[in-house]
Design a protein around this motif. Structure first.
Motif, short mmCIF file in Angstrom:
data_model
loop_
_atom_site.label_atom_id
_atom_site.label_comp_id
_atom_site.label_asym_id
_atom_site.label_seq_id
_atom_site.Cartn_x
_atom_site.Cartn_y
_atom_site.Cartn_z
N GLN A 113 0.77 -1.09 0.04
CA GLN A 113 -0.47 0.46 -0.23
C GLN A 113 1.05 1.14 0.16
OE1 GLN A 113 -2.10 -0.87 3.69
NE2 GLN A 113 -4.09 -1.53 3.24
N ARG A 114 0.91 2.13 -0.81
CA ARG A 114 1.90 3.11 -1.42
C ARG A 114 0.65 4.10 -1.61
NH1 ARG A 114 4.00 3.61 -5.92
NH2 ARG A 114 3.81 1.58 -7.23
N PRO A 115 1.05 5.53 -1.58
CA PRO A 115 1.09 6.91 -2.16
C PRO A 115 0.92 6.20 -3.64
CG PRO A 115 1.47 7.35 -0.14
CD PRO A 115 2.47 6.41 -0.84
N GLU B 267 -3.18 12.14 -6.62
CA GLU B 267 -2.35 11.36 -5.59
C GLU B 267 -3.48 10.58 -5.37
OE1 GLU B 267 0.59 12.37 -2.34
OE2 GLU B 267 -1.01 11.58 -1.11
N TRP C 225 -3.90 6.50 -3.02
CA TRP C 225 -3.46 5.61 -2.31
C TRP C 225 -3.58 4.42 -2.47
CZ3 TRP C 225 -4.52 7.55 3.84
CH2 TRP C 225 -3.13 8.24 3.77
N ASN D 205 2.80 -1.96 4.40
CA ASN D 205 2.01 -0.51 4.70
C ASN D 205 2.99 0.91 4.28
OD1 ASN D 205 0.55 1.92 4.93
ND2 ASN D 205 0.04 1.24 7.03
N LEU E 100 2.16 3.74 4.05
CA LEU E 100 1.00 4.80 3.43
C LEU E 100 1.18 5.33 5.23
CD1 LEU E 100 -2.27 3.44 2.43
CD2 LEU E 100 -0.96 4.66 0.72
N THR F 247 -3.83 1.35 8.14
CA THR F 247 -4.08 0.09 7.91
C THR F 247 -5.14 -0.99 8.38
OG1 THR F 247 -3.41 -1.03 6.68
CG2 THR F 247 -3.54 1.03 5.45
N GLN G 253 -10.02 6.57 3.31
CA GLN G 253 -9.15 5.54 2.81
C GLN G 253 -9.00 4.97 1.22
OE1 GLN G 253 -6.32 5.50 7.46
NE2 GLN G 253 -6.57 3.65 6.24
N ARG H 115 -9.40 7.25 -1.45
CA ARG H 115 -8.02 7.94 -2.03
C ARG H 115 -7.95 6.95 -2.86
NH1 ARG H 115 -4.41 11.42 1.49
NH2 ARG H 115 -5.75 13.12 2.55
N LEU I 88 -7.85 2.51 -1.85
CA LEU I 88 -8.01 0.90 -0.85
C LEU I 88 -8.98 0.11 -1.44
CD1 LEU I 88 -5.85 2.63 2.01
CD2 LEU I 88 -5.09 0.94 -0.21
#
Length: 491
Positions: free
Chosen positions: A71-73, A85, A87, A112, A114, A118, A186, A189, A191
């Motif tokens: 999980q990353r931007p 941007e 997530w 994770n 981020l 999460t 979240q 964005r 996920l």
């Protein structure tokens, strides 16, 4: 309540009169319906039907039965000409599609990277409780100093293995974040992603496959002037009823277009919106042949002129594009909205092609209907300060029910608003709506049911799989974050 904390009468009643928006040169009759509060974009909306439909990449195992995802931007182009941007699982929105097979266990290692904790929930999965995505079972990023410890729970530094036995029928599942109090922003964005379970029963059917099988994650978003996702401040009382955006995305693209052959196509429809409901129709006309629902194939196909789909629900349908002349534009529309949200996506019937697919009159042998051993009631209602179940805001670790493993119970859901009710672990059959027969779109085993304002829905829930702590909650994600959840213990 007064001011911003007051639930708006317009949204609370859920339905407004009005004339449907013009779609594909046609007037679509319908009524605008709001199951949340509209958040408008600050940039000019992109022109519909100009962006090609993306199809999420299929995740590749790093070894048999084992996957890794971070999980990353990431910055991606959603609105043409600008970047956003997200997530994302793997830095994409939607995340990669996990192709799972019944009887073949899978482990997905989630890392994770981020700036926030999460918890990943496999929605519709029959999973052990420690891999179910309980909202306080968190994967915490390196160096995080937030206050999530106030809820107690379990905290995994940076990485967690989610173990999925996959001992369930072929079905369209999906995965998404489930963090306590922050699921809505979240998921907004990015996920979320698909997980498709397949099995031998489905393999034996002559259904459309390959490029003629399209997973379609439908959701709405709002954008800031710089292209960023626009979302209210955390737990903003102005948006207590839910957040609706004015841009409809399918697989992360705004009002995309897909070229199709004049053949049958299988569409795996998922409503991944925070709050918005859709009434899907085909313009200039057409029918959906439903072959599956949340928890797998139906016993026999059901034909619909339209499908109302609430957040969290899935409909597995076949559309026969040979019914349209070559060159036709077939628009998937939303009859519950006017303006920009009245369109979803478009198919262009670009060419003829041979088609050896079919929809058989018998699809599967679903699990038999068990006899219930108990009846329980769960009332979904707003208090002065929170959304509640049976008058209680969510309290982690305090179960409202203790069903026994291997039994079935009738659960009666009542509501004061639009509440798509999701039950973890337990799949269920809809028995009745308001004491009457269920809707045609309630067919099959499900895990999420659309409970409308001042409606009572009875379901027969089957508790198979595992003992432990699970949840039921409203899948309007703002309601979920504002305490409309409850635990139950399978004993």
């Amino acid at each position: 309540m007064s001011g911003g904390g007051r639930m708006r009468r317009r949204a609370f009643l859920g339905v407004l009169g009005g004339v449907g928006a013009g779609v594909a040169g046609l007037a679509v009759a319908g009524r605008a319906e709001h199951s949340g509060q509209l958040l408008a974009s600050e940039l000019p909306l992109p022109k519909p039907f100009t962006v090609p439909l993306p199809v999420p990449a299929v995740a590749r195992p790093v070894s048999p039965g084992r996957y890794e995802v971070t999980q990353r931007p990431a910055r991606v182009e959603i609105v043409p000409g600008t970047t956003t941007e997200v997530w994302g699982y793997g830095g994409t929105f939607p995340g990669p599609t996990f192709e799972l097979r019944r009887g073949s266990p899978a482990t997905i290692t989630v890392r994770n990277e981020l700036p926030v904790p999460t918890s990943t929930h496999l929605h519709g999965g029959v999973t052990p409780p420690d891999s179910d995505g309980y909202p306080t079972d968190l994967v915490v990023p390196a160096g995080y100093t937030g206050h999530d410890h106030a809820h107690g729970g379990t905290h995994h530094p940076v990485v967690k293995d989610y173990r999925y036995p996959v001992e369930q029928r072929a079905a369209t599942l999906w995965y998404h974040d489930h963090r306590m109090d922050f699921t809505a922003p979240q998921v907004w964005r990015g996920l979320a992603g698909f997980a498709l379970v397949r099995d031998e029963e489905e393999d034996a059917l002559p259904l459309p496959g390959g490029e003629r099988e399209l997973p379609l994650m439908i959701c709405d978003r709002a954008f800031g002037a710089d292209g960023s996702f626009r979302y209210p401040a955390a737990h903003d009382p102005d948006y207590m009823e839910g957040v609706e955006g004015d841009v409809i995305l399918v697989n992360g693209a705004p009002w995309p277009v897909a070229e199709v052959s004049a053949t049958r196509h299988r569409l795996r429809l998922l409503n991944a919106s925070n709050a918005r409901r859709y009434r899907l129709r085909l313009a200039p006309g057409g029918r959906f042949t439903q072959i599956g629902g949340d928890a797998g194939l139906l016993a026999a196909p059901v034909v619909h002129d339209e499908i109302t789909i609430a957040p969290g629900e899935r409909f597995d349908v076949v559309v026969d594009f040979s019914a349209y002349p070559i060159g036709s534009a077939v628009t998937l529309v939303n009859a519950l909205a006017e303006g920009s949200a009245g369109n979803v996506m478009r198919f262009v019937v670009a060419r003829g092609a041979p088609d050896d697919s079919a929809v058989p009159s018998a699809l599967s042998r679903p699990p038999s209907r068990p006899s219930p051993v108990a009846t329980r009631r769960f009332d979904f209602r707003r208090s002065e300060t929170a959304w509640t179940i049976n008058g209680r805001p969510y309290s982690p670790g305090v179960p409202l029910a203790r069903p026994r493993l291997g039994t079935a119970e009738v659960w009666r859901f009542s509501s004061d608003f639009h509440h798509p009710v999701h039950v973890h672990l337990a799949h269920f059959l809809v028995l009745a709506r308001g004491g009457r027969a269920p809707s045609a779109t309630d067919a099959g085993w499900k895990d999420t049911v659309d409970v409308r304002p001042y409606e009572v829905v009875d379901v027969l829930a089957r508790f198979d799989g595992y003992r432990g702590r699970y949840m039921l909650h409203c899948h309007n994600l703002e309601h979920e974050d504002m305490a409309m959840m409850a635990d139950f213990d399978v004993i």
